[in-house]
Motif scaffolding. Structure first.
Motif, short mmCIF file in Angstrom:
data_model
loop_
_atom_site.label_atom_id
_atom_site.label_comp_id
_atom_site.label_asym_id
_atom_site.label_seq_id
_atom_site.Cartn_x
_atom_site.Cartn_y
_atom_site.Cartn_z
N SER A 182 -8.07 74.02 82.23
CA SER A 182 -6.88 74.75 82.63
C SER A 182 -5.77 74.50 81.62
O SER A 182 -5.65 73.40 81.08
N ARG A 183 -4.96 75.51 81.39
CA ARG A 183 -3.84 75.41 80.47
C ARG A 183 -2.52 75.18 81.20
O ARG A 183 -1.48 75.02 80.56
N VAL A 184 -2.55 75.16 82.52
CA VAL A 184 -1.34 75.00 83.31
C VAL A 184 -1.55 73.93 84.36
O VAL A 184 -2.57 73.90 85.04
N GLU A 186 0.57 72.06 87.67
CA GLU A 186 1.72 72.09 88.57
C GLU A 186 1.86 70.72 89.21
O GLU A 186 0.90 70.18 89.77
N ARG A 191 6.20 73.08 86.21
CA ARG A 191 5.09 73.79 85.59
C ARG A 191 4.97 73.28 84.15
O ARG A 191 5.95 73.34 83.38
N GLU A 193 2.78 73.71 80.73
CA GLU A 193 1.83 74.57 80.04
C GLU A 193 1.38 73.92 78.74
O GLU A 193 2.20 73.41 77.97
N ARG A 209 4.84 72.55 77.35
CA ARG A 209 6.16 73.13 77.66
C ARG A 209 6.41 72.91 79.14
O ARG A 209 5.60 73.28 79.99
#
Length: 288
Positions: A182-184, A186, A191, A193, A209
């Motif tokens: 996964s690139r994200v 939470e 969030r 990234e 980020r």
């Protein structure tokens, strides 16, 4: 810190595993602006771009319980899932004596990382050392199973080391698969990234980020001398590397230079502090 892709040391002999950290996280440690003193790369603490010294070990950090004449001894080496416990250990020298003098790295004499073998549980801890050289830290782990403890330290006048030892956590054990790529991530309304992919034997950029409620976070707070701490663990053997960013603004981006030592799956853990609390974002990536 002063515990699979601080993984606390993919030595320079392994293509500078996860390489030399750079830019966006201004190092402050304990409270020294990065423009005065950039945050240092942390892992095996050798110059990641320099060749390994003659005779130096080429084994990735954290895979050995003993190295450089020092040994990590957990006492006891068992905890119970879901219950508060106390983890105690010593670092002994070649003569079996507990080490009581250390160099300070990022405000601490020793950094401890605990990770489950399936890489679903991660803890970055800072134990307290007693006068007799015994380290201790309270810990509560949510899941039973096999864990690995990584101690990252530099004995006074010696070379930096990352030692690893197995830790058993009792309880009903259910093996889990490695989290999907996964690139994200939470975490607590933030969030995070991830951009970039590590490549075996080739340096490349990894950048995170950080935003909250759709707005970039530009006021990250120093945590142990940096705006971000990256720990990467290689799936399978949990080889360990820890990298810090150098000077730069306090977000929203934190960047690192990364070189994977081999193809395969890695779990990345990013620690960052904002509004007085440290949070951890985790990612699974594949180097190929």
């Amino acid at each position: 810190m002063n515990t699979g892709l601080k993984i606390t040391a993919f030595a320079a002999a392994l293509a500078a595993a996860f390489g030399t950290a750079y830019g966006v996280g201004r190092g402050v440690g304990p409270v020294v602006a990065a423009r005065e003193r950039p945050a240092a790369v942390h892992g095996d603490h050798r110059d990641q771009a320099a060749p390994a010294a003659p005779g130096a070990s080429t084994v990735p950090g954290g895979l050995q319980v003993s190295a450089g004449g020092h040994t990590l001894a957990l006492r006891p080496a068992a905890l119970t899932a879901g219950r508060p416990g106390l983890l105690r250990f010593t670092i002994t020298d070649a003569r079996g004596r507990a080490v009581t003098a250390y160099e300070r790295e990022h405000g601490k004499e020793l950094h401890l990382v605990l990770a489950s073998r399936d890489l679903t549980v991660y803890r970055h801890l800072h134990p307290v050392r007693g006068a007799d050289g015994t380290w201790s830290t309270p810990v509560e782990l949510p899941a039973a199973g096999d864990y690995r403890a990584f101690a990252d330290f530099t004995p006074a006048g010696g070379q930096a080391l990352t030692l690893g030892a197995d830790l058993a956590v009792a309880g009903a054990y259910r093996p889990a698969a490695l989290p999907a790529p996964s690139r994200v991530a939470e975490v607590d309304g933030y969030r995070v990234e991830l951009a970039g992919t590590p490549e075996p034997g080739r340096a490349g950029a990894l950048t995170v980020r950080i935003s909250r409620n759709g707005r970039p976070v530009t006021d990250l707070e120093p945590y142990l001398g940096a705006y971000g701490h990256l720990v990467a663990l290689r799936a399978g053997d949990l080889a360990h590397l820890h990298v810090h960013p150098h000077e730069g603004p306090a977000g929203p981006k934190v960047s690192f230079t990364a070189t994977a030592p081999s193809a395969g799956a890695y779990r990345l853990f990013l620690d960052f502090r904002h509004e007085g609390k440290v949070r951890t974002a985790a990612f699974t990536v594949h180097a190929h």
